[in-house]
Design a protein around this motif. Structure first.
Motif, short mmCIF file in Angstrom:
data_model
loop_
_atom_site.label_atom_id
_atom_site.label_comp_id
_atom_site.label_asym_id
_atom_site.label_seq_id
_atom_site.Cartn_x
_atom_site.Cartn_y
_atom_site.Cartn_z
N UNK A 1 0.72 -1.03 0.31
CA UNK A 1 0.03 -0.04 -0.06
C UNK A 1 0.76 1.16 -0.24
N UNK A 2 1.93 1.28 0.83
CA UNK A 2 2.77 2.47 1.00
C UNK A 2 3.57 2.73 -0.31
N UNK A 3 4.16 1.70 -1.00
CA UNK A 3 4.89 1.73 -2.28
C UNK A 3 3.95 2.37 -3.30
N UNK A 4 2.86 1.50 -3.42
CA UNK A 4 2.15 1.55 -4.75
C UNK A 4 0.77 2.79 -4.55
N UNK A 5 0.62 3.33 -3.26
CA UNK A 5 -0.24 4.27 -3.09
C UNK A 5 -1.86 3.61 -3.25
N UNK A 6 -1.96 2.29 -2.37
CA UNK A 6 -3.00 1.68 -2.60
C UNK A 6 -3.67 1.49 -1.19
N UNK A 7 -4.90 0.98 -1.01
CA UNK A 7 -5.55 0.65 0.21
C UNK A 7 -6.08 -0.69 0.27
N UNK A 8 -5.21 -1.72 0.04
CA UNK A 8 -5.66 -3.06 0.15
C UNK A 8 -5.72 -3.68 1.42
N UNK A 9 -6.66 -4.47 1.87
CA UNK A 9 -6.78 -5.24 2.96
C UNK A 9 -6.25 -6.65 3.02
N UNK A 10 -5.87 -7.12 4.11
CA UNK A 10 -5.31 -8.54 4.05
C UNK A 10 -6.75 -9.44 4.79
N UNK A 11 -6.80 -10.60 4.43
CA UNK A 11 -8.03 -11.36 4.95
C UNK A 11 -7.39 -12.79 4.81
N UNK A 12 -7.59 -13.38 5.91
CA UNK A 12 -6.99 -14.70 6.22
C UNK A 12 -8.31 -15.56 6.29
N UNK A 13 -7.94 -16.83 5.50
CA UNK A 13 -9.23 -17.80 5.54
C UNK A 13 -8.84 -19.04 5.80
N UNK A 14 -9.54 -19.99 6.01
CA UNK A 14 -9.08 -21.46 6.38
C UNK A 14 -8.18 -22.04 5.31
N UNK A 15 -7.24 -22.89 5.83
CA UNK A 15 -6.53 -23.76 4.60
C UNK A 15 -7.28 -24.40 3.84
N UNK A 16 -8.47 -25.04 4.23
CA UNK A 16 -9.19 -25.84 3.13
C UNK A 16 -10.11 -24.78 2.24
N UNK A 17 -10.35 -23.78 2.78
CA UNK A 17 -11.18 -22.81 1.92
C UNK A 17 -10.19 -22.17 0.85
N UNK A 18 -8.91 -22.01 1.38
CA UNK A 18 -8.23 -21.36 0.43
C UNK A 18 -7.68 -22.33 -0.56
N UNK A 19 -7.47 -23.62 -0.21
CA UNK A 19 -7.08 -24.74 -1.23
C UNK A 19 -8.07 -24.95 -2.28
N UNK A 20 -9.44 -25.18 -1.70
CA UNK A 20 -10.62 -25.10 -2.76
C UNK A 20 -10.33 -23.98 -3.73
#
Length: 284
Positions: free
Chosen positions: A210-229
């Motif tokens: 965000x700092x380098x690119x001037x963005x406003x991204x958010x980080x979201x963590x999900x479960x391993x299973x959900x991400x794998x699918x």
């Protein structure tokens, strides 16, 4: 002294060739590539070498004093014999020293573990080769995250299963600096070194982007299973499973390791923020 780099048409191999030329001159650097035409832009002698073809490497390694073996990209079980083809050809040709690019990671507890196991088998093969050697264990490259920024922007953020695990990111440029020093100096022969930078969480990575690119991204963590699918649906079963395994490894701490980078390169690793800033500058 002639030094050869395998997989020279790949991004890491090419970065190492370019850095090595600056140190010893292009006449002393040999690029080895499965498709030589793809490495001709490097401006050095290019020899053909397919990891599946032992005979090609018998020819490619003639007159070579030191060799950098860049880990192959095939399925884990296939890599072991492919790397053995190169190691055996190096022994047959009287190569004095072999430097191998291995990887940091957990060998048992996630979907990326088979890749780690295959690299560790090659580490053992290198150690048992009778050649002088150094093994570098690469951290995760930061570049793929930065190449994915357009997608992150479209999705409004970064989503994976790493939770608050720390990852010691590195970059191909930084690794090239370290590997060139490991090739040229012999003080660290016989060692296995973690070539990684400072450990950061995904939330910190998002903040730096965000700092380098001037963005406003958010980080979201999900479960391993959900991400794998989700990754399997997007990338197919094999690659999706591997990518999910990498982030699961970060989640469980497999990528938060002590850095030996300064020992290898003779200087400290640049910061994650600096890596992102350099990448951005090179892209613009």
């Amino acid at each position: 002294m002639k030094i050869a780099i395998t997989s020279a048409s790949g991004q890491l191999g090419a970065a190492i060739v370019k850095t090595l030329i600056q140190e010893i001159g292009k006449e002393n650097v040999i690029a080895i590539a499965r498709t030589p035409a793809n490495a001709e832009h490097l401006g050095v002698e290019v020899r053909k070498g397919d990891y599946n073809n032992r005979q090609e490497f018998n020819e490619a390694l003639k007159g070579i004093d030191k060799l950098l073996l860049v880990s192959g990209m095939d399925e884990p079980q296939k890599r072991i014999q492919q790397h053995r083809n190169v190691i055996d050809a190096a022994k047959q040709n009287g190569v004095q020293k072999l430097v191998y690019t291995s990887i940091v990671g957990d060998e048992n507890n996630n979907a990326f573990s088979p890749v780690v196991q295959s690299n560790q088998q090659t580490e053992m093969d290198v150690r048992n080769s009778g050649l002088d050697y150094v093994i570098g264990r690469n951290g995760i490259y930061i570049e793929p995250d930065l190449e994915y920024i357009d997608t992150y922007v479209k999705e409004g953020g970064i989503t994976n299963c790493a939770a608050d695990g720390k990852c010691t990111y590195t970059s191909r440029e930084e690794l090239a600096q370290a590997y060139v020093q490991l090739l040229l100096t012999d003080e660290l022969n016989g060692e296995i070194l973690n070539l990684v930078g400072e450990g950061i969480t995904q939330a910190q990575l998002t903040d730096y982007i965000n700092r380098v690119y001037g963005l406003n991204l958010k980080f979201t963590s999900i479960s391993v299973e959900e991400y794998k699918n989700e990754r399997q649906a997007a990338l197919g079963e094999f690659l999706g499973t591997i990518i999910a395994g990498i982030y699961e490894g970060i989640r469980i701490g497999a990528n938060d390791v002590k850095s030996d980078f300064e020992k290898a390169a003779g200087r400290v690793h640049i910061s994650p923020l600096e890596m992102i800033a350099r990448f951005h500058k090179n892209q613009s």
